[in-house]
Enzyme design. Structure first.
Site, PDB file in Angstrom:
ATOM      1  N   GLY A  27      30.315  40.674  45.884  1.00  0.00           N
ATOM      2  CA  GLY A  27      29.284  41.570  46.387  1.00  0.00           C
ATOM      3  C   GLY A  27      27.987  41.322  45.656  1.00  0.00           C
ATOM      4  O   GLY A  27      27.965  40.708  44.578  1.00  0.00           O
ATOM      5  N   ASN A  28      26.900  41.756  46.247  1.00  0.00           N
ATOM      6  CA  ASN A  28      25.611  41.607  45.586  1.00  0.00           C
ATOM      7  C   ASN A  28      24.617  42.586  46.177  1.00  0.00           C
ATOM      8  O   ASN A  28      24.706  42.946  47.345  1.00  0.00           O
ATOM      9  CB  ASN A  28      25.089  40.168  45.696  1.00  0.00           C
ATOM     10  CG  ASN A  28      25.204  39.608  47.102  1.00  0.00           C
ATOM     11  OD1 ASN A  28      24.445  39.992  47.983  1.00  0.00           O
ATOM     12  ND2 ASN A  28      26.158  38.715  47.326  1.00  0.00           N
ATOM     13  N   GLY A  45      28.369  35.050  40.662  1.00  0.00           N
ATOM     14  CA  GLY A  45      29.682  34.887  40.049  1.00  0.00           C
ATOM     15  C   GLY A  45      29.862  35.460  38.662  1.00  0.00           C
ATOM     16  O   GLY A  45      30.760  35.031  37.934  1.00  0.00           O
ATOM     17  N   SER A  73      22.566  34.925  43.198  1.00  0.00           N
ATOM     18  CA  SER A  73      23.681  35.017  44.128  1.00  0.00           C
ATOM     19  C   SER A  73      23.632  33.901  45.169  1.00  0.00           C
ATOM     20  O   SER A  73      22.558  33.548  45.669  1.00  0.00           O
ATOM     21  CB  SER A  73      23.616  36.374  44.851  1.00  0.00           C
ATOM     22  OG  SER A  73      24.440  36.353  45.987  1.00  0.00           O
ATOM     23  N   SER A  74      24.802  33.375  45.504  1.00  0.00           N
ATOM     24  CA  SER A  74      24.844  32.311  46.523  1.00  0.00           C
ATOM     25  C   SER A  74      24.371  32.829  47.877  1.00  0.00           C
ATOM     26  O   SER A  74      24.013  32.041  48.754  1.00  0.00           O
ATOM     27  CB  SER A  74      26.264  31.751  46.629  1.00  0.00           C
ATOM     28  OG  SER A  74      27.182  32.794  46.870  1.00  0.00           O
ATOM     29  N   ASP A  75      24.345  34.150  48.071  1.00  0.00           N
ATOM     30  CA  ASP A  75      23.859  34.721  49.324  1.00  0.00           C
ATOM     31  C   ASP A  75      22.349  34.942  49.335  1.00  0.00           C
ATOM     32  O   ASP A  75      21.815  35.525  50.284  1.00  0.00           O
ATOM     33  CB  ASP A  75      24.554  36.061  49.598  1.00  0.00           C
ATOM     34  CG  ASP A  75      26.033  35.887  49.889  1.00  0.00           C
ATOM     35  OD1 ASP A  75      26.373  34.926  50.608  1.00  0.00           O
ATOM     36  OD2 ASP A  75      26.840  36.685  49.405  1.00  0.00           O
ATOM     37  N   HIS A  94      25.415  43.319  50.082  1.00  0.00           N
ATOM     38  CA  HIS A  94      26.477  42.620  50.808  1.00  0.00           C
ATOM     39  C   HIS A  94      27.775  42.849  50.058  1.00  0.00           C
ATOM     40  O   HIS A  94      27.824  42.719  48.834  1.00  0.00           O
ATOM     41  CB  HIS A  94      26.178  41.125  50.890  1.00  0.00           C
ATOM     42  CG  HIS A  94      27.310  40.317  51.452  1.00  0.00           C
ATOM     43  ND1 HIS A  94      27.913  40.618  52.650  1.00  0.00           N
ATOM     44  CD2 HIS A  94      27.957  39.226  50.968  1.00  0.00           C
ATOM     45  CE1 HIS A  94      28.878  39.757  52.876  1.00  0.00           C
ATOM     46  NE2 HIS A  94      28.940  38.899  51.872  1.00  0.00           N
ATOM     47  N   HIS A  96      32.426  42.726  50.626  1.00  0.00           N
ATOM     48  CA  HIS A  96      33.574  42.423  51.474  1.00  0.00           C
ATOM     49  C   HIS A  96      34.485  43.646  51.509  1.00  0.00           C
ATOM     50  O   HIS A  96      35.704  43.534  51.395  1.00  0.00           O
ATOM     51  CB  HIS A  96      34.327  41.200  50.953  1.00  0.00           C
ATOM     52  CG  HIS A  96      33.590  39.911  51.147  1.00  0.00           C
ATOM     53  ND1 HIS A  96      34.132  38.690  50.880  1.00  0.00           N
ATOM     54  CD2 HIS A  96      32.337  39.648  51.601  1.00  0.00           C
ATOM     55  CE1 HIS A  96      33.251  37.730  51.134  1.00  0.00           C
ATOM     56  NE2 HIS A  96      32.141  38.291  51.568  1.00  0.00           N
ATOM     57  N   ASP A 119      25.052  60.649  61.245  1.00  0.00           N
ATOM     58  CA  ASP A 119      24.147  61.076  60.172  1.00  0.00           C
ATOM     59  C   ASP A 119      23.359  59.908  59.588  1.00  0.00           C
ATOM     60  O   ASP A 119      22.264  60.098  59.057  1.00  0.00           O
ATOM     61  CB  ASP A 119      24.949  61.726  59.036  1.00  0.00           C
ATOM     62  CG  ASP A 119      25.343  63.158  59.354  1.00  0.00           C
ATOM     63  OD1 ASP A 119      24.685  63.798  60.196  1.00  0.00           O
ATOM     64  OD2 ASP A 119      26.313  63.643  58.734  1.00  0.00           O
ATOM     65  N   HIS A 170      33.280  37.699  58.608  1.00  0.00           N
ATOM     66  CA  HIS A 170      32.817  37.655  57.221  1.00  0.00           C
ATOM     67  C   HIS A 170      32.776  39.072  56.649  1.00  0.00           C
ATOM     68  O   HIS A 170      33.731  39.482  55.987  1.00  0.00           O
ATOM     69  CB  HIS A 170      31.458  36.946  57.190  1.00  0.00           C
ATOM     70  CG  HIS A 170      30.899  36.762  55.829  1.00  0.00           C
ATOM     71  ND1 HIS A 170      29.792  35.993  55.577  1.00  0.00           N
ATOM     72  CD2 HIS A 170      31.268  37.273  54.636  1.00  0.00           C
ATOM     73  CE1 HIS A 170      29.526  36.012  54.277  1.00  0.00           C
ATOM     74  NE2 HIS A 170      30.406  36.781  53.687  1.00  0.00           N
ATOM     75  N   TYR A 228      17.465  68.663  57.151  1.00  0.00           N
ATOM     76  CA  TYR A 228      18.650  68.733  56.290  1.00  0.00           C
ATOM     77  C   TYR A 228      18.249  68.575  54.828  1.00  0.00           C
ATOM     78  O   TYR A 228      17.396  67.753  54.509  1.00  0.00           O
ATOM     79  CB  TYR A 228      19.612  67.623  56.695  1.00  0.00           C
ATOM     80  CG  TYR A 228      20.883  67.578  55.897  1.00  0.00           C
ATOM     81  CD1 TYR A 228      21.974  68.344  56.260  1.00  0.00           C
ATOM     82  CD2 TYR A 228      20.990  66.765  54.781  1.00  0.00           C
ATOM     83  CE1 TYR A 228      23.147  68.298  55.534  1.00  0.00           C
ATOM     84  CE2 TYR A 228      22.159  66.708  54.049  1.00  0.00           C
ATOM     85  CZ  TYR A 228      23.230  67.479  54.434  1.00  0.00           C
ATOM     86  OH  TYR A 228      24.387  67.430  53.704  1.00  0.00           O
TER      87      TYR A 228
END
Ligand SMILES: [Zn+2]
Length: 239
Positions: A27-28, A45, A73-75, A94, A96, A119, A170, A228
């Protein structure tokens, strides 16, 4: 440089394991300073319990590292495409997370079946088309971003009204005005995906919320008529 943003992005990244949204390092989170034209992202990583704010990497909107000892990050190319295309977003996450990945694996959107969804998401959270072999071989992470942008462009969906997407086979990307709100939206998506999975197991009839209920719940919390909470922020925060 951007020390406060590094702290905010670090804090948002550290929320991912706390909220049960990541396993290992999958995740990132990033956050952008629009005035500087630079964003800050988690390094690639590195285990969450080893991360520090100083490890965050500063990147420009062409994807070039401006500051940082570690690889971003690789993303990162996906984040670059999204920041350039969605000019009003301030943070991207991002993960998983498994319920959202289940829908992404099946190639299905996460439908708006209840007020929990309405919401936060003004309609279904869409799923991209699968990436082609050519896209994956050309520039996988950037093409992932392009597939997301095309999904919103194709049906004129507002990325601020539906602040998340599933990349086919993905997983989810979510965004928001800040890194913290992007993480919030990612967690809401995961909760909604889990609920939806069970609802779809219980019944195959179309149980989308009607437009008037979607409007009621979404606009209670968003836009000029929001009421709200205690100060009716238009920033999308929820309490
Ligand atoms: Zn991924």
């Amino acid at each position: 440089m951007l020390e406060q943003l590094k702290q905010d992005v670090y804090d948002a990244n550290m929320q991912l394991p706390k909220l049960g949204l990541v396993t290992f390092t999958w995740g990132n989170v990033s956050g952008i300073d629009r005035d500087a034209g630079l964003f800050v992202i988690k390094p690639s990583g590195v285990a969450y319990d080893e991360l520090t704010p100083a490890d965050m990497v500063v990147v420009d909107l062409q994807g070039r590292v401006v500051e940082g000892k570690l690889n971003p990050s690789s993303d990162t190319p996906t984040h670059v495409v999204l920041y350039n295309a969605f000019q009003d977003i301030g943070g991207i996450v991002h993960t998983h997370s498994p319920w959202a990945v289940a829908f992404a694996s099946a190639g299905l959107p996460v439908p708006a079946l209840n007020t929990t969804a309405a919401d936060t998401f003004y309609g279904d959270v869409p799923v991209t088309a699968p990436l082609s072999q050519a896209q994956i071989q050309r520039a996988y992470e950037a093409e992932t971003g392009e597939a997301i942008v095309e999904t919103f462009r194709a049906d004129k969906r507002d990325p601020l009204a539906v602040p998340a997407v599933l990349v086919a086979q993905h997983g989810p990307f979510a965004w928001g005005p800040t890194p913290a709100q992007a993480v919030y939206n990612a967690k809401v998506l995961e909760v909604v995906a889990e609920i939806d999975y069970h609802a779809l197991m219980l019944s195959h009839k179309d149980s989308h919320v009607p437009q008037y209920l979607l409007d009621k719940h979404y606009y209670r919390k968003h836009g000029s008529t929001a009421y709200y909470g205690q100060d009716n922020p238009q920033s999308g925060s929820h309490r």
